[in-house]
Design a protein around this motif. Structure first.
Motif, PDB file in Angstrom:
ATOM      1  N   THR A 184      -5.634  -5.584   4.034  1.00 45.83           N
ATOM      2  CA  THR A 184      -6.893  -4.914   4.506  1.00 45.83           C
ATOM      3  C   THR A 184      -6.131  -3.829   5.619  1.00 45.83           C
ATOM      4  OG1 THR A 184      -8.668  -4.992   6.129  1.00 45.83           O
ATOM      5  CG2 THR A 184      -6.786  -6.707   6.403  1.00 45.83           C
ATOM      6  N   ALA A 185      -7.117  -2.685   5.637  1.00 46.56           N
ATOM      7  CA  ALA A 185      -6.759  -1.742   6.696  1.00 46.56           C
ATOM      8  C   ALA A 185      -7.041  -2.059   8.151  1.00 46.56           C
ATOM      9  CB  ALA A 185      -7.511  -0.360   6.089  1.00 46.56           C
ATOM     10  N   THR A 186      -7.747  -3.013   8.191  1.00 44.70           N
ATOM     11  CA  THR A 186      -8.194  -3.441   9.535  1.00 44.70           C
ATOM     12  C   THR A 186      -7.135  -4.385  10.105  1.00 44.70           C
ATOM     13  OG1 THR A 186     -10.612  -3.437   8.841  1.00 44.70           O
ATOM     14  CG2 THR A 186     -10.110  -4.528  10.676  1.00 44.70           C
ATOM     15  N   ASP A 187      -6.649  -3.888  11.067  1.00 47.12           N
ATOM     16  CA  ASP A 187      -5.473  -4.905  11.584  1.00 47.12           C
ATOM     17  C   ASP A 187      -5.924  -6.407  12.293  1.00 47.12           C
ATOM     18  OD1 ASP A 187      -3.583  -3.108  11.210  1.00 47.12           O
ATOM     19  OD2 ASP A 187      -3.556  -1.970  13.322  1.00 47.12           O
ATOM     20  N   ARG A 188      -7.011  -6.387  12.762  1.00 46.85           N
ATOM     21  CA  ARG A 188      -7.548  -7.328  13.412  1.00 46.85           C
ATOM     22  C   ARG A 188      -7.848  -8.621  12.192  1.00 46.85           C
ATOM     23  NH1 ARG A 188     -12.786  -9.036  17.454  1.00 46.85           N
ATOM     24  NH2 ARG A 188     -12.184 -11.205  17.617  1.00 46.85           N
ATOM     25  N   ALA A 233     -16.721  -9.101   4.333  1.00 51.11           N
ATOM     26  CA  ALA A 233     -15.763  -8.967   3.120  1.00 51.11           C
ATOM     27  C   ALA A 233     -15.949  -7.814   2.391  1.00 51.11           C
ATOM     28  CB  ALA A 233     -15.500 -10.287   2.359  1.00 51.11           C
ATOM     29  N   VAL A 234     -17.228  -7.607   1.815  1.00 48.41           N
ATOM     30  CA  VAL A 234     -17.575  -6.408   1.131  1.00 48.41           C
ATOM     31  C   VAL A 234     -17.449  -5.120   1.800  1.00 48.41           C
ATOM     32  CG1 VAL A 234     -19.486  -5.402   0.029  1.00 48.41           C
ATOM     33  CG2 VAL A 234     -19.325  -7.574  -0.450  1.00 48.41           C
ATOM     34  N   GLU A 235     -17.901  -4.911   3.108  1.00 46.57           N
ATOM     35  CA  GLU A 235     -17.707  -3.945   3.998  1.00 46.57           C
ATOM     36  C   GLU A 235     -16.320  -3.422   4.129  1.00 46.57           C
ATOM     37  OE1 GLU A 235     -20.213  -1.634   4.583  1.00 46.57           O
ATOM     38  OE2 GLU A 235     -21.101  -2.963   3.025  1.00 46.57           O
ATOM     39  N   ASP A 236     -15.713  -4.506   4.777  1.00 46.93           N
ATOM     40  CA  ASP A 236     -13.922  -4.488   4.867  1.00 46.93           C
ATOM     41  C   ASP A 236     -13.345  -3.748   3.671  1.00 46.93           C
ATOM     42  OD1 ASP A 236     -11.746  -4.838   6.695  1.00 46.93           O
ATOM     43  OD2 ASP A 236     -11.218  -6.138   4.920  1.00 46.93           O
ATOM     44  N   MET A 237     -13.723  -4.451   2.397  1.00 46.05           N
ATOM     45  CA  MET A 237     -13.051  -3.882   1.435  1.00 46.05           C
ATOM     46  C   MET A 237     -13.468  -2.368   1.080  1.00 46.05           C
ATOM     47  SD  MET A 237     -10.792  -5.792  -0.068  1.00 46.05           S
ATOM     48  CE  MET A 237     -10.155  -5.735   1.679  1.00 46.05           C
ATOM     49  N   LYS A 238     -14.815  -2.007   1.225  1.00 47.28           N
ATOM     50  CA  LYS A 238     -15.097  -0.467   1.055  1.00 47.28           C
ATOM     51  C   LYS A 238     -14.270   0.532   1.755  1.00 47.28           C
ATOM     52  CE  LYS A 238     -19.913  -1.437  -0.506  1.00 47.28           C
ATOM     53  NZ  LYS A 238     -21.171  -1.506  -0.361  1.00 47.28           N
ATOM     54  N   SER A 239     -14.241   0.103   3.221  1.00 43.03           N
ATOM     55  CA  SER A 239     -13.587   1.068   4.236  1.00 43.03           C
ATOM     56  C   SER A 239     -12.031   0.919   3.868  1.00 43.03           C
ATOM     57  CB  SER A 239     -13.926   0.556   5.724  1.00 43.03           C
ATOM     58  OG  SER A 239     -13.621  -0.811   5.856  1.00 43.03           O
ATOM     59  N   SER A 240     -11.525  -0.281   3.528  1.00 40.34           N
ATOM     60  CA  SER A 240      -9.956  -0.302   3.347  1.00 40.34           C
ATOM     61  C   SER A 240      -9.493   0.380   2.189  1.00 40.34           C
ATOM     62  CB  SER A 240      -9.696  -1.722   3.301  1.00 40.34           C
ATOM     63  OG  SER A 240      -9.844  -2.498   4.361  1.00 40.34           O
ATOM     64  N   VAL A 241     -10.600   0.493   1.130  1.00 41.39           N
ATOM     65  CA  VAL A 241      -9.979   1.087  -0.304  1.00 41.39           C
ATOM     66  C   VAL A 241      -9.931   2.585   0.420  1.00 41.39           C
ATOM     67  CG1 VAL A 241     -10.973   2.079  -2.244  1.00 41.39           C
ATOM     68  CG2 VAL A 241     -10.850  -0.466  -1.884  1.00 41.39           C
ATOM     69  N   ARG A 242     -10.858   2.986   0.872  1.00 38.61           N
ATOM     70  CA  ARG A 242     -10.904   4.463   1.131  1.00 38.61           C
ATOM     71  C   ARG A 242      -9.709   4.946   1.973  1.00 38.61           C
ATOM     72  NH1 ARG A 242     -15.234   7.049  -0.931  1.00 38.61           N
ATOM     73  NH2 ARG A 242     -16.885   5.680  -1.487  1.00 38.61           N
TER      74      ARG A 242
END
Length: 361
Positions: A184-188, A233-242
């Motif tokens: 994930t692009a989200t460190d937390r 999970a869906v929102e985390d993936m959308k932002s992480s992909v970009r």
């Protein structure tokens, strides 16, 4: 960049409790493995920046991921498939490579493969570039062995990605990609849900090392680690992909499946975890189809209770659409599959909360 010792990983990062639990779970492992045989090998098709290739995927049986031995990621049971003792000799690893070449030859002779695979993908269930798993001599020998192919992918944590190691492959004339399990692009989320020690900035630094060696980056993301609701999970993936697409030419989103000897396994059997819906995978792929990277997904164990699944009736159809998207990058394929269970999935996405999940199995 982070230094690869378990003490450094744990100190001050709040990972001690996670790792203690993970070590206890992994201690239940009772199966042993032959150091002369690969963990797995198979032939498939993959889209790359150079087009669609027939691929030979190799999972080498090494001493295993050193982070997993410290405790490791909450969802990863691959260390349970590793050889005991922490290391595998050069000759044994090359025996594994030969076994994979033999498998490829047998598939060609049986008409199941169209000649030698242009793409080689090598994994270790850890870090191929960690010289405690695969020594420099073996790495160079593998590079020479596959010098007649067109492209190679090697997987590693960012700690071990440096220019000289990658140049062992690029100097053979191989188009080389370094696959990094960023999750994930989200460190937390990476720290608290996945229990992975490094930061996004370490991934960026690794991508710079790869670029200097003339290689590309393939980022692996994890859809729905424990403790996230379906919508989170869906929102985390959308932002992480970009965000990942800024540094990687390919982003591979892997839906979590329930593996043995993991924290996810413990939660699953206590009704505290459900693998992601295949509708969620389709939603992310369709939403990020315009990202500046090839975006793919390979839902392992699709349709099973322990893998990403819908209602059971539509799982194979949705999986086929995902595979079609992987190869053609055309989001319209998802408009061709429907099922009554979409309404249940939509209700889950709307109503499920992290503190009361899963809402539906």
């Amino acid at each position: 960049m982070s230094k690869p010792t378990p003490d450094v990983y744990e100190q001050g990062r709040g990972m001690d409790a996670h790792n203690k639990v993970m070590r206890e779970i992994r201690a239940q492992k009772d199966k042993t493995y032959d150091p002369h045989e690969p963990t797995r090998v198979w032939i498939d098709e993959d889209r790359t920046p150079g087009g669609v290739y027939q691929s030979l995927t190799i999972i080498l049986n090494t001493g295993g991921c050193r982070w997993a031995r410290a405790g490791g990621c909450t969802m990863c049971g691959y260390v349970a498939e590793s050889v005991e003792g922490g290391s595998v000799a050069h000759d044994a690893l090359m025996d594994q490579i030969q076994a994979c070449l033999d498998h490829e030859r047998e598939q060609i002779e049986a008409g199941e493969a169209d000649g030698k695979s242009g793409l080689i993908k090598i994994y270790t269930s850890g870090s191929f570039l960690d010289e405690r798993e695969v020594g420099a001599e073996t790495r160079r020998a593998i590079a020479e062995t596959f010098a007649d192919r067109e492209r190679i992918v090697v997987e590693s944590l960012p700690d071990f990605v440096d220019r000289p190691k990658i140049e062992d492959f690029t100097e053979q004339g191989l188009e080389t990609d370094v696959a990094i399990g960023l999750e994930t692009a989200t460190d937390r989320v990476r720290h608290d849900c996945v229990n992975k020690y490094f930061d996004f900035e370490d991934y960026v630094a690794a991508s710079e090392q790869a670029e200097q060696a003339g290689a590309g980056i393939k980022a692996y993301l994890l859809m729905k680690p424990p403790f996230l609701s379906e919508s989170e999970a869906v929102e985390d993936m959308k932002s992480s992909v970009r965000r990942c697409a800024e540094y990687a030419h390919t982003v591979s989103m892997n839906p979590t499946n329930v593996q043995r000897y993991t924290m996810v396994d413990q939660l699953y059997f206590r009704d505290g975890y459900r693998p992601p819906w295949l509708w969620s995978v389709a939603e992310v792929l369709e939403s990020t189809a315009d990202a500046d990277a090839i975006v793919v997904s390979d839902p392992v164990g699709h349709g099973s209770d322990r893998g990403p699944h819908n209602c059971g009736e539509c799982d194979d159809r949705v999986q086929k659409a995902i595979k079609d998207f992987d190869l053609r990058q055309d989001p319209s394929v998802f408009g061709e599959v429907t099922c009554e269970c979409e309404a249940t999935w939509e209700a889950v996405v709307e109503r499920e909360k992290s503190f009361s999940l899963p809402l539906a199995r």
